[in-house]
Design an enzyme around this catalytic site. Sequence first.
Site, PDB file in Angstrom:
ATOM      1  N   HIS A 192       0.823  -1.211   0.000  1.00 54.39           N
ATOM      2  CA  HIS A 192       0.000   0.000   0.000  1.00 54.39           C
ATOM      3  C   HIS A 192       0.857   1.261   0.000  1.00 54.39           C
ATOM      4  O   HIS A 192       0.868   2.016  -0.971  1.00 54.39           O
ATOM      5  CB  HIS A 192      -0.952  -0.005   1.200  1.00 54.39           C
ATOM      6  CG  HIS A 192      -1.880   1.159   1.227  1.00 54.39           C
ATOM      7  ND1 HIS A 192      -2.384   1.685   2.394  1.00 54.39           N
ATOM      8  CD2 HIS A 192      -2.385   1.929   0.226  1.00 54.39           C
ATOM      9  CE1 HIS A 192      -3.160   2.719   2.106  1.00 54.39           C
ATOM     10  NE2 HIS A 192      -3.184   2.890   0.809  1.00 54.39           N
ATOM     11  N   HIS A 231       1.641   4.965  -2.879  1.00 46.14           N
ATOM     12  CA  HIS A 231       1.804   6.344  -2.411  1.00 46.14           C
ATOM     13  C   HIS A 231       3.222   6.875  -2.640  1.00 46.14           C
ATOM     14  O   HIS A 231       3.423   7.925  -3.263  1.00 46.14           O
ATOM     15  CB  HIS A 231       1.485   6.436  -0.916  1.00 46.14           C
ATOM     16  CG  HIS A 231       0.040   6.332  -0.586  1.00 46.14           C
ATOM     17  ND1 HIS A 231      -0.754   7.425  -0.317  1.00 46.14           N
ATOM     18  CD2 HIS A 231      -0.774   5.250  -0.477  1.00 46.14           C
ATOM     19  CE1 HIS A 231      -1.981   7.026  -0.055  1.00 46.14           C
ATOM     20  NE2 HIS A 231      -2.021   5.700  -0.151  1.00 46.14           N
ATOM     21  N   HIS A 261      -3.774   0.668  -6.526  1.00 45.93           N
ATOM     22  CA  HIS A 261      -4.111   1.305  -5.250  1.00 45.93           C
ATOM     23  C   HIS A 261      -5.511   0.916  -4.789  1.00 45.93           C
ATOM     24  O   HIS A 261      -5.730   0.655  -3.597  1.00 45.93           O
ATOM     25  CB  HIS A 261      -4.002   2.825  -5.353  1.00 45.93           C
ATOM     26  CG  HIS A 261      -4.287   3.511  -4.046  1.00 45.93           C
ATOM     27  ND1 HIS A 261      -5.482   4.152  -3.787  1.00 45.93           N
ATOM     28  CD2 HIS A 261      -3.545   3.623  -2.917  1.00 45.93           C
ATOM     29  CE1 HIS A 261      -5.460   4.645  -2.564  1.00 45.93           C
ATOM     30  NE2 HIS A 261      -4.302   4.337  -2.012  1.00 45.93           N
ATOM     31  N   ASN A 298      -6.215  -0.948  -1.157  1.00 45.44           N
ATOM     32  CA  ASN A 298      -6.652   0.039  -0.166  1.00 45.44           C
ATOM     33  C   ASN A 298      -8.115  -0.085   0.224  1.00 45.44           C
ATOM     34  O   ASN A 298      -8.444  -0.214   1.401  1.00 45.44           O
ATOM     35  CB  ASN A 298      -6.392   1.457  -0.678  1.00 45.44           C
ATOM     36  CG  ASN A 298      -6.864   2.501   0.316  1.00 45.44           C
ATOM     37  OD1 ASN A 298      -6.334   2.620   1.410  1.00 45.44           O
ATOM     38  ND2 ASN A 298      -7.896   3.247  -0.047  1.00 45.44           N
ATOM     39  N   ILE A 326      -6.597   8.863  -0.956  1.00 43.03           N
ATOM     40  CA  ILE A 326      -6.880   8.537   0.441  1.00 43.03           C
ATOM     41  C   ILE A 326      -5.805   7.569   0.915  1.00 43.03           C
ATOM     42  O   ILE A 326      -5.211   6.849   0.110  1.00 43.03           O
ATOM     43  CB  ILE A 326      -8.272   7.918   0.641  1.00 43.03           C
ATOM     44  CG1 ILE A 326      -8.580   7.694   2.130  1.00 43.03           C
ATOM     45  CG2 ILE A 326      -8.368   6.601  -0.091  1.00 43.03           C
ATOM     46  CD1 ILE A 326      -8.611   8.924   2.950  1.00 43.03           C
TER      47      ILE A 326
END
Length: 827
Positions: A483, A488, A674, A678, A827
Amino acid sequence: MATDQRSAMKGVVVVVHDFGKSGPAKSLSLHIYSQTQLDPKTGKGRLSEKAKLEGWKTKKKGSDGSKSTSYKIKLKVESGFGIPGALVVTNQHKHKFFIKSAFLQTPNHPQIIHFECNSWVYPTNLTFTHCLFFSNTSYVPSQTPKPLVELRKEELAKLRGDSKGERKEWDRIYDYDCYDDIGNSQERSQPGGLLPYPRRGRTGQPPSNADCSNWKIESETNVAPDERMRHTKIIELASNSVEAALQFLFPTLKALNHQPQSTAHFKSFVELHNLFWAQKPNNLAQADQWTKQKLKKFLPQQLFQQILSQKHPFMYPLPQLLRENEWAWMDDDEFARQMLAGTNPVRITCLHKFPPESKTKVVSTIKESDIEHSLDGLTLQQAIEDRRILLLDHHDYLMPFLNRINNSGNVFAYASRTLLFLRTDSTLKPLAIELSLPYSEAEGEEISWVYLPAAEGMEAAMWHLARAHVAANDSVYHQLVSHWLHTHAVVEPFIIATRRQLSVMHPIYRLLNPHFKDTMHINSLYRSFMLKPDGIFEKILFSGKFSMELSSELYKEWRFDEQGLPADLLKRNMAVRDPRNPTGVRLIFPDYPYAEDGLEIWTAIKTWVKSFCSIFYGEDDSVRSDEELQAWWSEIRNVGHGDKSNESGWYEMTTLSDLVEALTTLIWTATGLHAAVNTGQYAYASYPLSRPTLCHNFIPSEGTVEYAELLSNPDKYYLEMLPGKFETAVAISLTKVLSNHTKDELYLGRKSSSNWTDNAMVKHYFSEFSKELKNIEKRIAERNKDPMRKNRSGPAKIPYKLLFPDTSNFSPKGGITGKGIPNSISI
């Protein structure tokens, strides 16, 4: 008598934040540059006279609560001014404002020129400059109209800044920095400085010292203005966090009543359910004073009041894992299925050799005799040749960390290997779990224990304890690597390089921009609350203070060319090459929901990207000669991912094929990957008995006091091994917040505006892309109904929808949907 050779251009400017009649209309001026007529004195396009905003009209609130105000504009231009190419906005108001878009109509042509601005404009007494916006026409550098060439270069130079000073709120500047604010000591080492790591956006804050005593939270003002979330989204995220705190964290703190957090364990399964999912106040206004006072310490006063005044009730759903079958988490088939269709379906591999290969000196202690009776009549060699032995491996990367982790506090961690067998119906059967610890680190020796599935007795109790340790390994890998790191962190340097090296006019900028929405702001929040010293990850993951160092170690294995889904599946031996297939690969078995759905999404993205790029790049030479594109790619490799610059894994960016593969991989990472790792966290990972993030005990050996305790009460021992009440409450709250879609979310296949480009071919190809996503959505829904695809829902009866594009319903929504692929890591 001379005649006035001037004419008027009329248009509309849309501002999102409404300031009323006394707002920016009286203090804002605009003028435009021509893109067709050159001013020989300046070497830039001819410049119009300045104009003020005129009559205004406020629209109704949008779905996210924001209001927009439309202002008329009338610009005087000389005869033969030509077509507008750039809009200059100067703000002499005392407040900033957000300009969403503008359009102008030329006096002698029916043509309407659109400007998608989406930017904050700060007062000139702070910035000492104006804001420049280019029209929606895209140009590679060599095709830029001559009147705009210098403007294009000047704007990029402004965005790069001078790498000096701490960032101010109004600085539209992009630069790189290391992760130098998590300490530098024996406990915490610095990724991206002393250790390899992707670069982050530069804030200008000084690095932290060894004990982090000077560490300070990143302010949103350290994030470039155009990367910040809208205020309405910030309120919504805060509300989601308050909702999670009301449901999970604050009742837990009250229940603990000053007990030591590390020893406050659950006494029964019933106590766990009652604490977290019993009826509670459904909004902040109904919460007791103790809870409100606690929350006020964590929230700015204005934000606290805004949340307090909200009318909507907070909803407290049971995790999907418990809704249909509350005991599904104990089922071995569900334990295995989640490796294919859970929140971390990207780690499992297919073995081509037994015992499993290892980078350490010690090979696996799982013996052929342990598993041969469970292979449905096959020999082990036959099963391997038929690609029916799979492995979930959390061994090699963890072994060097275990002594430090296990000596750092009340956590007990193993390195694990889990062997599985692929049945003829494509479901997985666990065969064995191996748990290992360092025995002599100097000699590279290990001690290992092998546990086999069992249905009853002490063997079953030991098996479930082993499963819990595997789940803890997988949870840490999921949060820190699958993740955080692989989506990110690795995407942030691409965003910075795009802003610094690709003009807004560049077609690749236009293509990528929707996939960068809010990412830098979210990453800043991650660093401020999750990754910081003594932050959430250090509190709930067994890796604790070594979390960032652990993810840095795994960044060493990261290669960009292996992040595309087909390449990833080949690397994990979960697919074989197949030139007849559009993806170039074929799954070794079809009922792998993440991969099956993901390959369709991947193909749709690649088709769209290839069609888009073919409009602007006719041949390979045009890719090589694009100076902005080459500078962009060089900066990503050599600066943004500078620790990997001399390694393999980077496309040469000399062909159109290189460009298409790189862009498809980047967009897939920001969207499909993602979404897959997530948005299913609350559904799959919020129940601590199924997926703990740490363990407080090793598995006891026969003849010990701990073994006697396990023998007398297996449930009690299991509960005391899992995270305590506080750790559990924080972990559940986190999954709840991270699984929420916000109301302003934009999904794959959708654009925020119909005027995002003026290129008819681009619009056509994007329409085809959206249609294909709708077709994929229908096919996924059909697969979920197919009873022969048993991995689609499993014992927990959770249909796999994490890669459901959700293009059928365009109405904005928030909350936990368990489906929908957001356009960006937001997010």
